[in-house]
Design a protein around this motif. Structure first.
Motif, PDB file in Angstrom:
ATOM      1  N   PRO A   1      34.646 -25.143 -19.950  1.00 37.58           N
ATOM      2  CA  PRO A   1      34.185 -26.693 -19.626  1.00 37.58           C
ATOM      3  C   PRO A   1      35.377 -27.727 -20.301  1.00 37.58           C
ATOM      4  O   PRO A   1      35.260 -28.778 -19.464  1.00 37.58           O
ATOM      5  N   SER A   2      35.683 -27.495 -21.268  1.00 37.99           N
ATOM      6  CA  SER A   2      36.805 -28.433 -21.720  1.00 37.99           C
ATOM      7  C   SER A   2      37.817 -28.542 -20.997  1.00 37.99           C
ATOM      8  O   SER A   2      38.320 -29.832 -20.511  1.00 37.99           O
ATOM      9  N   ILE A   3      38.415 -27.523 -20.357  1.00 35.03           N
ATOM     10  CA  ILE A   3      39.695 -27.684 -19.553  1.00 35.03           C
ATOM     11  C   ILE A   3      38.946 -28.331 -18.257  1.00 35.03           C
ATOM     12  O   ILE A   3      39.872 -29.024 -17.645  1.00 35.03           O
ATOM     13  N   ALA A   4      38.144 -27.787 -17.683  1.00 38.78           N
ATOM     14  CA  ALA A   4      37.562 -28.302 -16.389  1.00 38.78           C
ATOM     15  C   ALA A   4      37.584 -29.696 -16.610  1.00 38.78           C
ATOM     16  O   ALA A   4      37.893 -30.586 -15.818  1.00 38.78           O
ATOM     17  N   GLU A   5      36.909 -30.290 -17.783  1.00 38.06           N
ATOM     18  CA  GLU A   5      36.724 -31.718 -17.880  1.00 38.06           C
ATOM     19  C   GLU A   5      37.922 -32.602 -17.920  1.00 38.06           C
ATOM     20  O   GLU A   5      38.218 -33.550 -17.374  1.00 38.06           O
ATOM     21  N   LEU A   6      39.142 -31.967 -18.662  1.00 37.45           N
ATOM     22  CA  LEU A   6      40.305 -32.650 -18.863  1.00 37.45           C
ATOM     23  C   LEU A   6      40.945 -32.597 -17.461  1.00 37.45           C
ATOM     24  O   LEU A   6      41.468 -33.854 -17.038  1.00 37.45           O
ATOM     25  N   VAL A   7      41.182 -31.589 -16.607  1.00 37.18           N
ATOM     26  CA  VAL A   7      41.667 -31.685 -15.339  1.00 37.18           C
ATOM     27  C   VAL A   7      40.982 -32.632 -14.387  1.00 37.18           C
ATOM     28  O   VAL A   7      41.583 -33.478 -13.575  1.00 37.18           O
ATOM     29  N   SER A   8      39.501 -32.429 -14.377  1.00 39.96           N
ATOM     30  CA  SER A   8      38.724 -33.514 -13.459  1.00 39.96           C
ATOM     31  C   SER A   8      39.176 -34.972 -13.892  1.00 39.96           C
ATOM     32  O   SER A   8      39.165 -35.702 -12.901  1.00 39.96           O
ATOM     33  N   GLU A   9      39.239 -35.006 -15.113  1.00 36.98           N
ATOM     34  CA  GLU A   9      39.571 -36.675 -15.740  1.00 36.98           C
ATOM     35  C   GLU A   9      40.935 -36.945 -15.147  1.00 36.98           C
ATOM     36  O   GLU A   9      41.158 -38.152 -14.567  1.00 36.98           O
ATOM     37  N   VAL A  10      41.969 -36.062 -15.447  1.00 37.09           N
ATOM     38  CA  VAL A  10      43.248 -36.369 -14.704  1.00 37.09           C
ATOM     39  C   VAL A  10      43.263 -36.797 -13.354  1.00 37.09           C
ATOM     40  O   VAL A  10      43.953 -37.494 -12.674  1.00 37.09           O
ATOM     41  N   LEU A  11      42.718 -35.860 -12.714  1.00 33.45           N
ATOM     42  CA  LEU A  11      42.886 -36.222 -11.185  1.00 33.45           C
ATOM     43  C   LEU A  11      41.930 -37.011 -10.778  1.00 33.45           C
ATOM     44  O   LEU A  11      42.412 -37.991  -9.748  1.00 33.45           O
ATOM     45  N   GLY A  12      40.941 -37.561 -11.306  1.00 31.89           N
ATOM     46  CA  GLY A  12      40.052 -38.886 -10.996  1.00 31.89           C
ATOM     47  C   GLY A  12      40.734 -39.861 -11.185  1.00 31.89           C
ATOM     48  O   GLY A  12      40.905 -40.843 -10.535  1.00 31.89           O
ATOM     49  N   ARG A  13      41.655 -39.894 -12.504  1.00 31.03           N
ATOM     50  CA  ARG A  13      42.505 -41.050 -12.538  1.00 31.03           C
ATOM     51  C   ARG A  13      43.558 -41.020 -11.464  1.00 31.03           C
ATOM     52  O   ARG A  13      44.257 -42.459 -11.227  1.00 31.03           O
ATOM     53  N   ALA A  14      44.025 -40.168 -11.086  1.00 26.70           N
ATOM     54  CA  ALA A  14      45.146 -40.093  -9.948  1.00 26.70           C
ATOM     55  C   ALA A  14      44.508 -40.142  -8.730  1.00 26.70           C
ATOM     56  O   ALA A  14      45.367 -40.265  -7.363  1.00 26.70           O
ATOM     57  N   GLY A  15      43.085 -40.597  -8.407  1.00 25.55           N
ATOM     58  CA  GLY A  15      42.769 -41.243  -7.298  1.00 25.55           C
ATOM     59  C   GLY A  15      41.807 -40.042  -6.526  1.00 25.55           C
ATOM     60  O   GLY A  15      41.854 -40.448  -5.337  1.00 25.55           O
ATOM     61  N   PHE A  16      41.737 -38.858  -6.918  1.00 24.92           N
ATOM     62  CA  PHE A  16      41.146 -38.050  -6.317  1.00 24.92           C
ATOM     63  C   PHE A  16      39.388 -37.711  -6.665  1.00 24.92           C
ATOM     64  O   PHE A  16      38.823 -38.134  -7.469  1.00 24.92           O
TER      65      PHE A  16
END
Length: 236
Positions: free
Chosen positions: A13-28
């Motif tokens: 969950p912690s890695i999933a949250e990090l990756v999701s946050e990074v991609l969300g900031r990138a516009g995904f």
């Protein structure tokens, strides 16, 4: 421009949250799933532009998930691994991922690597990297090796050499610089479109795969290693 879609396949969950946050900031627009079977169902339903895929998933592992993705989708796939050494094995298996990142990784690295992928052509191999007006449409590598850049076709004495997109791009770049030593850093910039030189071992593994496939058709050694620097294509 339509919003890009990403599927994050990660059971931590912690890695999933990090990756999701990074991609969300990138516009995904991001969808998170925790196992391979669920991932395949979501990918079939949403047709994402990008999938980040953990290697060590419960049940169906990341290698099998990636292979099944490639049966139906040309989306970009970034595989995340727990150890850098696993990257060499994955490249050797040719699972079909577009990039590999070892954990732990920084948000900046993930952002840069994803951005680099989207600067590369997406789609079937024969639609990518056609010859430009400044480069030859057909490269004669000598000893029967021909690279048709418009047809995205490599042959040796008329036999087709089956290469991945990255292997083909490597061969094109080296062959167009025939006789010149090409540093690993240049290959990372031009083939992977990234400045992360810490991943230079990835170049070596892909070159080894390329050499192996060329040797299936000829005993000629076109690609030489220049120790401590990079590689040189010795052509016609």
């Amino acid at each position: 421009m339509a919003e890009r879609r990403a599927v994050v396949v990660e059971d931590d969950p912690s890695i999933a949250e990090l990756v999701s946050e990074v991609l969300g900031r990138a516009g995904f627009a991001v969808t998170r799933v925790a196992d391979g079977s669920q991932a395949l169902a979501v990918i079939a339903e949403t047709n994402p532009d990008l999938v980040t895929l953990d290697l060590s998933l419960p049940g169906m592992d990341g290698v099998e998930v990636c292979r099944r993705i490639r049966d139906t989708s040309d989306c970009y796939v970034v595989m995340l691994t727990a150890r850098a050494q696993e990257i060499d094995v994955l490249i050797g298996l040719e699972v079909g991922a577009d990039d590999y990142i070892a954990k732990p990784f920084s948000p900046r690295e993930l952002t840069a690597r994803v951005a680099a992928l989207f600067r590369r052509p997406r789609g079937a191999p024969d639609q990518t990297r056609a010859a430009s007006p400044a480069s030859p449409a057909v490269i004669d590598g000598g000893a029967g090796l021909l690279v048709d850049r418009n047809a995205h076709l490599v042959t040796i004495d008329g036999d087709v050499v089956d290469l991945t997109r990255t292997e083909y791009d490597l061969l094109c770049h080296l062959a167009t610089r025939s006789g010149t030593v090409v540093p690993r850093g240049e290959l990372l910039r031009e083939v992977w479109d990234t400045e992360f030189t810490g991943d230079s071992h990835v170049v070596d593994v892909h070159v080894a795969n390329l050499r192996r496939k060329l040797r299936l058709h000829s005993t000629t050694s076109w690609i030489r290693t220049v120790r401590g620097v990079g590689f040189r294509f010795d052509g016609a």
